[in-house]
Design a protein around this motif. Structure first.
Motif, short mmCIF file in Angstrom:
data_model
loop_
_atom_site.label_atom_id
_atom_site.label_comp_id
_atom_site.label_asym_id
_atom_site.label_seq_id
_atom_site.Cartn_x
_atom_site.Cartn_y
_atom_site.Cartn_z
N LEU A 146 40.04 39.25 36.09
CA LEU A 146 39.47 38.22 36.97
C LEU A 146 39.63 38.61 38.52
CD1 LEU A 146 38.13 35.39 36.86
CD2 LEU A 146 40.39 34.37 36.75
N LYS A 147 40.78 38.97 38.93
CA LYS A 147 41.20 39.22 40.16
C LYS A 147 40.09 40.27 40.69
CE LYS A 147 44.36 41.21 43.46
NZ LYS A 147 45.67 41.87 43.57
N VAL A 148 39.66 41.18 39.99
CA VAL A 148 38.91 42.23 40.22
C VAL A 148 37.29 41.35 40.60
CG1 VAL A 148 37.49 44.44 39.92
CG2 VAL A 148 39.96 44.17 39.64
N ILE A 149 36.99 40.66 39.44
CA ILE A 149 35.64 39.95 39.67
C ILE A 149 35.59 39.06 40.80
CG2 ILE A 149 34.26 38.23 38.21
CD1 ILE A 149 35.63 39.29 35.70
N LEU A 150 36.74 38.37 41.01
CA LEU A 150 36.77 37.71 42.25
C LEU A 150 36.70 38.10 43.65
CD1 LEU A 150 39.43 34.86 41.11
CD2 LEU A 150 37.07 34.37 41.26
N GLU A 151 37.42 39.34 43.77
CA GLU A 151 37.37 40.28 44.94
C GLU A 151 35.92 40.59 45.31
OE1 GLU A 151 40.19 43.06 44.18
OE2 GLU A 151 41.94 41.79 45.05
#
Length: 330
Positions: free
Chosen positions: A321-326
């Motif tokens: 999710l962190k990568v998706i949000l970034e």
């Protein structure tokens, strides 16, 4: 607009009733106090208040039904994300030992029942029967966690519950353990404690200069693990050159946290907290919390391979999710 005299007349009538009926004045702090008068005013002139028989008869039955329906409305939340059963033992003014059972979920905390626990009924076996009834009432499939104090009989109850219901976790109350830690510190030699808090390392630290206590309503489970490790790290950091001065305090943390309070659910709470999951430095420092989370998933799944597969896939999605949000924010 009514005159000041007219309002005072009404206020005086209300206060006389409170005094005559020996009703504590703090009853005016009830969430239903003002709404009672709003409802009466909306009815209009000629409203007659319910009598004794109405209050202890059909109105009482209706209120019980409303409370029951309100509690039952939480079951949908329990079914979706589970809940924690909490037990609070206390002694009333008549020196009776009472145990309050409550169910907590993100939607709120609900009172379930109160039990008069006589001294001869506080054995582990009798307490286990009480807890078992509560777990079955809430629904075994809905109970994720049970929290009690750390008395020997409650520890035994926790073990019996985990044996009977393999999918739930038991842990002692964190607030109770933190109080015990402070009590342990308070029992130490006063001169040694004074020497630590008046030392150069302490007086120059941010903690000695911070005068305001901060608090909020966010759930504490996801922060407890980090807070305990932070406390240990800070003590070692601040007194790196004089480690012997804090050895006693570190031993208290080890005794209470490492040996008694720390559970896999605390490690899982840390891992699932975005504040730490998306902080590579913190996560790297506590890599072994991953195994704690996996143990929680395995226990909760308990021979349900489909559920375990689903939960582990959700775990991987949470990491991504962190990568998706970034990427989304770029």
């Amino acid at each position: 607009m009514q005159s000041k005299e007219a309002k005072e007349k009404v206020d005086l009538a209300i206060s006389k009733w409170l005094i005559d009926a020996s009703i504590p004045f703090n009853a005016a702090n009830s969430a239903y106090y003002q709404s009672m008068f709003d409802a009466a005013c909306s009815y209009g002139t000629g409203y007659k208040a319910p009598n004794f028989y109405d209050l202890c008869g059909y109105l009482l039955i209706k209120n019980v039904e409303q409370v029951k329906n309100f509690v039952d409305s939480f079951r949908s939340t329990w079914k979706e994300i589970g809940c924690t059963i909490m037990a609070d033992e206390w002694t009333d003014q008549e020196r009776r030992t009472l145990i309050n059972f409550l169910a907590y979920c993100p939607r709120g905390t609900i009172f379930l029942k109160s039990v008069d626990a006589l001294d001869n009924s506080k054995t582990a076996d009798m307490l286990y029967k009480l807890f078992r009834e509560v777990v079955l009432f809430v629904g075994v499939e809905h109970v994720v966690h049970v929290v009690t104090d750390n008395a020997a009989n409650y520890v035994a109850v926790g073990r019996l519950l985990e044996r009977k219901f393999p999918t739930l976790y038991w842990s002692p109350c964190a607030a109770h353990y933190l109080n015990l830690m402070l009590q342990d510190v308070g029992k130490l030699d006063e001169d040694a404690l004074r020497a630590m808090v008046t030392s150069k390392e302490w007086t120059l630290s941010a903690y000695a200069k911070e005068s305001k206590a901060k608090s909020d309503e966010r759930p504490s489970m996801g922060y407890l693990y980090a807070a305990m490790h932070k406390a240990r790290e800070e003590l070692l950091k601040r007194f790196a050159k004089r480690k012997k001065r804090v050895d006693t305090y570190l031993n208290i943390i080890v005794s209470r946290w490492d040996n008694q309070l720390h559970k896999n659910v605390h490690a899982a709470g840390f891992w699932l907290n975005p504040a730490y999951q998306y902080d590579s430095t913190e996560l790297e420092k506590h890599r072994y919390t991953t195994s704690g989370l996996l143990d929680v998933i395995e226990k909760y799944s308990y021979e349900n391979s489909d559920l375990m597969t689903h939960l582990t896939s959700e775990m991987k999605l949470f990491v991504k999710l962190k990568v998706i949000l970034e990427e989304f924010l770029q």
